[in-house]
Each structure stands twice: as C-alpha cells, then as structure tokens.
Design an enzyme around this catalytic site. Structure first.
Site, PDB file in Angstrom:
ATOM      1  N   ARG A  81       0.844  -1.212   0.000  1.00 42.99           N
ATOM      2  CA  ARG A  81       0.000   0.000   0.000  1.00 42.99           C
ATOM      3  C   ARG A  81       0.872   1.253   0.000  1.00 42.99           C
ATOM      4  NH1 ARG A  81      -4.498   0.250   4.555  1.00 42.99           N
ATOM      5  NH2 ARG A  81      -2.731   0.874   5.835  1.00 42.99           N
ATOM      6  N   LYS A 183      -2.470   6.615   1.428  1.00 42.07           N
ATOM      7  CA  LYS A 183      -2.228   7.111   2.786  1.00 42.07           C
ATOM      8  C   LYS A 183      -1.301   8.327   2.735  1.00 42.07           C
ATOM      9  CE  LYS A 183      -2.124   4.790   7.229  1.00 42.07           C
ATOM     10  NZ  LYS A 183      -3.348   5.349   7.771  1.00 42.07           N
ATOM     11  N   GLU A 219     -15.886   6.538   4.861  1.00 40.74           N
ATOM     12  CA  GLU A 219     -15.168   6.017   6.028  1.00 40.74           C
ATOM     13  C   GLU A 219     -15.057   7.121   7.066  1.00 40.74           C
ATOM     14  OE1 GLU A 219     -11.054   4.977   5.346  1.00 40.74           O
ATOM     15  OE2 GLU A 219     -10.843   6.446   3.738  1.00 40.74           O
TER      16      GLU A 219
END
Ligand code: PLP
Ligand code: COI
Length: 340
Positions: A81, A183, A219
């Site tokens: 990721r 991220k 989210e």
C-alpha cells in the site's frame, strides 16, 4: 528487559522509544539505511514536505503472542500500500522486501517496548516518507527520507471496546478521483478541522459521505466502516476514494472462513444505515471500535446493539481477529510475520 511502563493505562499517544530506522534517497537511489538513536530531523526550511506536504505514512502493530513470540500482522500489505501511495505522490518506492525488513529491524531494536501479552497495549509501528530537499516551484522533491519509529499504544478511542457516538460530517475527506485511496499525509491534514469540531460537539469521529453525491458511506478520518445486517451479514462500503483497510480486508476473510458469515463488499447508501443491527470502525489503530449512535443533523440512528457493549457479531469478529493476531487462533497462511 521490558520497560517499566504502566501498559494498561496507555492511550494512543507517542512515547519515544530507543531506535528508529532511517534510509535516504539521493541521486536516484536508496542508501542501505540503518537504525539510529536520534529522534530529531534537521532539514532545509524549503524542504518539499514543509512547502507542499509531500509526505505519506503507514501504520501497523507488533504483538506479543500468548506463547511469548513477537509478531506483526500482514506487513507485506502495508509495504504494497505504501508503494501505491508513493507512486500516486510521485515519490520513490522503498523496495517492499527491504520495507518489511526495516519494520523487523525497528521492532527488534525496541523489543523492550513491546507490551506484554494480555496488557491491552501493542507496539504501534509508524513507517513514513517525505521529500527533504528544497522545493519552491510546485514539483516533486528529488531527495527523500524513509523512516520507521515505534510507540507503545493503548486503545485509539477512550473506553476501549465501549461503543462510541459519531456524526455525519459536513466536510469532505477526499475528492472524487483524488487521493482518498492512498495514505497521504494531506488526507489527514484535511480532516483536522472536522475532527476538532466533532470533538467540540461531543462526537468521537466523523462519518464521511461520498463527496460527489453525499448519499453513500465512505469512512471515518482513520478507519473503514463495518456493518452487520439483522440476519448476520457483514457489509463493508466499497468506494474508490476510501483507504483499502488491511483490517477490513482481513475481517472479510475472518467472517467468511472462520465464522461462516455472508460478506458483502459494495456501495452502502447512507439511507440503509438505520436498518443495520451493528456498526463498527475497523483499522490498525481502531482494531474494531463499535459505534452505538450516529447523529445526522438532528436525526439520530441508534443501533440495536446499544451503548453498553459491542454487538454479538462485532464481538465474534473482534475476538477472532485479535485471537489470530495474538496467536490464540491459527492464522491463514502468510498473515503472521514472526519477529522474535
Ligand atoms: N482508513 C483510514 C483513513 C485510515 O487512516 C486507516 C488506518 O490505517 C484505515 C482506514 C484502516 O486501515 P488499516 O486497517 O490498514 O490500518
Ligand atoms: C492506523 O490505523 O494505523 C492509522 O494510520 C490511523 C491513524 C488515524 C492513527
């Protein structure tokens, strides 16, 4: 020797530990990297990270198992990721095998800070990367630093497993076709005003809806949602603008393979939320934090599981996931990386 820390009273905060891993990218190549003692960083006043926020991070944990080993959970997925994040931010990828090795080295270097089994605390591991050379025109940096530090942590939300109350946010977290799926530090900078306002109003977190239509659940600032239907199906929101949570992906496997539940990963309309039996937030920091109520501009959604404890399906998911992480339950192949 384990450090003399009152593990049970730790919150989710920073405690300086002994070692951190540092690698530098200059002239188009990464150096070998090393564990160092200095917890401070000196950089140019014009560093890319300071001017245009070219920074990203990951989060994972080290656990002490029931039989006294120290392990981490699916670090290969964090490495992958972070590689995706770096590509989207025009940052160099730190090779994934070396990335996992840096995690192992950093945990080993701080082994006395890994909380004991059963203490309720874990060692949070924070890998991150940022542009470090002077950048004044808007463009990517040439030089980067990749670092990993650790900090022992307790529960992300005060009260641990007690249900929390959240609100629907009027602010968006990520734009359509933006950076919500990676991220990037900037996603968190965006959420600071919204979380301060939520806390001032007495809410633990924000539920973000899709920025395009404001009809679908995305989210929170730091976790994905899980929902349980009245007939015991696990439903998790699917969207291109939310972070692909490793905890959420793992829970989908746990639900189906360990608990025999039906699992749906799909768009979730906000209008359906009132019909779910249980709701929770999932992530490395959040683990699974049950949600008891959601406030939406004067309307209140109260989940039947209530404000006292987790609902029964959430509890089974929680016990099985943490059982796997702490070595009480056999893990699927490749999920547990042994460190010591
Ligand atoms: N969503 C956001 C915005 C996060 O910051 C995190 C934390 O990493 C998650 C979800 C959960 O992801 P993971 O389960 O991989 O920790
Ligand atoms: C994590 O769960 O590791 C995160 O990065 C979330 C962060 C908001 C603490």
């Amino acid at each position: 020797m384990a450090k003399d820390i009152d593990w049970g009273s730790l919150g989710f905060g920073y405690v300086k530990t002994d070692k951190r891993f540092v690698a530098n990218y200059t002239n188009g190549a990464w150096d070998e990297g090393a564990l160092i003692d200095d917890d401070t960083i000196t950089m140019s006043e014009c560093a890319g990270v300071l001017q245009y926020a070219q920074t990203c991070f990951e989060g994972l944990k080290a656990y002490t198992t029931e039989d006294g080993r120290i392990v981490t959970f699916r670090p290969d997925l964090n490495a992958a990721r972070m590689a995706d994040t770096c590509k989207r931010l025009e940052m160099p990828v730190y090779p994934e095998d070396k990335w996992v090795d840096a995690i192992v080295q950093t945990v080993k270097g701080n082994i006395d800070y890994v909380p004991p089994y059963g203490s309720g605390a874990t060692l949070y591991i924070r890998p991150y990367m940022f542009g470090i050379n002077p950048v004044i025109g808007v463009k990517p940096a040439n030089d980067y630093q990749f670092r990993v530090f650790t900090t022992p942590v307790g529960p992300y939300f005060k009260g641990g497993a007690k249900p929390i109350v959240i609100r629907v946010s009027d602010y968006d977290r990520a734009a359509p076709h933006g950076t919500g799926h990676i991220k990037a530090g900037l996603n968190y900078a965006m959420s600071l005003h919204a979380i301060v306002e939520a806390h001032e109003q007495g809410y633990a977190e924000n539920m973000y809806l899709d920025p395009g239509t404001r009809t679908k659940v995305e989210e929170t600032g730091g976790a994905n949602f899980i929902f349980i239907t009245k007939d015991g199906t696990l439903v998790t929101p699917k969207s291109d603008s939310i972070l692909p949570s490793i905890t959420r992906r793992s829970l989908m496997v746990v639900a189906e393979k360990y608990l025999g539940m039906k699992v749906e990963h799909r768009e979730v309309l906000f209008s359906e939320v009132k019909d779910f039996a249980e709701c929770g937030l999932c992530g490395t920091a959040a683990v699974i934090s049950p949600v008891g109520k959601i406030f939406d501009h004067g309307n209140e959604i109260d989940f039947p599981s209530g404000m006292e404890e987790m609902g029964p399906y959430t509890k089974k998911l929680y016990d099985t996931l943490t059982g796997i992480q702490m070595g009480r339950i056999e893990a699927p192949e490749g999920w547990i990386k042994e460190i010591a």
